[in-house]
Design a protein around this motif. Structure first.
Motif, PDB file in Angstrom:
ATOM      1  N   LEU A  12       0.828  -1.206   0.000  1.00  0.00           N
ATOM      2  CA  LEU A  12       0.000   0.000   0.000  1.00  0.00           C
ATOM      3  C   LEU A  12       0.861   1.254   0.000  1.00  0.00           C
ATOM      4  N   ALA A  13       1.940   1.252   0.776  1.00  0.00           N
ATOM      5  CA  ALA A  13       2.835   2.402   0.832  1.00  0.00           C
ATOM      6  C   ALA A  13       3.522   2.617  -0.512  1.00  0.00           C
ATOM      7  N   GLU A  14       3.955   1.538  -1.140  1.00  0.00           N
ATOM      8  CA  GLU A  14       4.590   1.639  -2.455  1.00  0.00           C
ATOM      9  C   GLU A  14       3.605   2.148  -3.500  1.00  0.00           C
ATOM     10  N   PHE A  15       2.375   1.685  -3.433  1.00  0.00           N
ATOM     11  CA  PHE A  15       1.326   2.127  -4.357  1.00  0.00           C
ATOM     12  C   PHE A  15       1.101   3.633  -4.212  1.00  0.00           C
ATOM     13  N   ALA A  16       0.982   4.083  -2.962  1.00  0.00           N
ATOM     14  CA  ALA A  16       0.768   5.516  -2.707  1.00  0.00           C
ATOM     15  C   ALA A  16       1.986   6.335  -3.130  1.00  0.00           C
ATOM     16  N   ALA A  17       3.175   5.846  -2.837  1.00  0.00           N
ATOM     17  CA  ALA A  17       4.402   6.583  -3.182  1.00  0.00           C
ATOM     18  C   ALA A  17       4.539   6.728  -4.694  1.00  0.00           C
ATOM     19  N   ALA A  18       4.212   5.691  -5.432  1.00  0.00           N
ATOM     20  CA  ALA A  18       4.318   5.731  -6.887  1.00  0.00           C
ATOM     21  C   ALA A  18       3.384   6.770  -7.501  1.00  0.00           C
ATOM     22  N   ARG A  19       2.377   7.163  -6.764  1.00  0.00           N
ATOM     23  CA  ARG A  19       1.398   8.142  -7.248  1.00  0.00           C
ATOM     24  C   ARG A  19       1.497   9.479  -6.519  1.00  0.00           C
TER      25      ARG A  19
END
Length: 118
Positions: A12-19
């Protein structure tokens, strides 16, 4: 479960960071989003009878909606916990322990014996 909570939190953190969404993932915003998603879960059951609610997963379309909302609730809860440094499983275990103390199990009398015979 195929992934543990920490792995899901990382995804979830990686998903948010990528955006570039981390700026919006404050405890206040995550708590609000969690509330909205929980309300969307409630909405599915709002006008069902108790009997209908128990059978909701037998309808594939309704089951998919329930699973999506459960996923949304869990995603926001995990992100909320990560933002505040809360270990969700530890918090839950502690709460269960407190509830076991606060609400001790009531021993039920066997059906063939009146309660005052104990």
């Amino acid at each position: 479960m195929s992934e543990d909570l920490h792995a899901l939190q990382r995804r979830l953190a990686e998903f948010a960071a990528a955006r570039d969404w981390q700026q919006y993932h404050t405890p206040k915003n995550l708590a609000a989003a969690l509330s909205v998603e929980a309300a969307e879960l409630v909405e599915i059951f709002q006008w069902l009878t108790p009997e209908e609610s128990v059978k909701v997963m037998s309808d594939p379309k309704a089951a998919a909606r329930v699973e999506d909302e459960v996923a949304d609730v869990l995603a926001y809860l995990l992100q909320f916990c990560q933002a505040l440094g809360i270990d969700a499983l530890t918090a839950l275990a502690a709460k269960i322990e407190r509830n076991e103390t606060r609400f001790p199990a009531v021993r039920q009398a066997p059906p063939d014996r009146p309660r005052d015979a104990e």
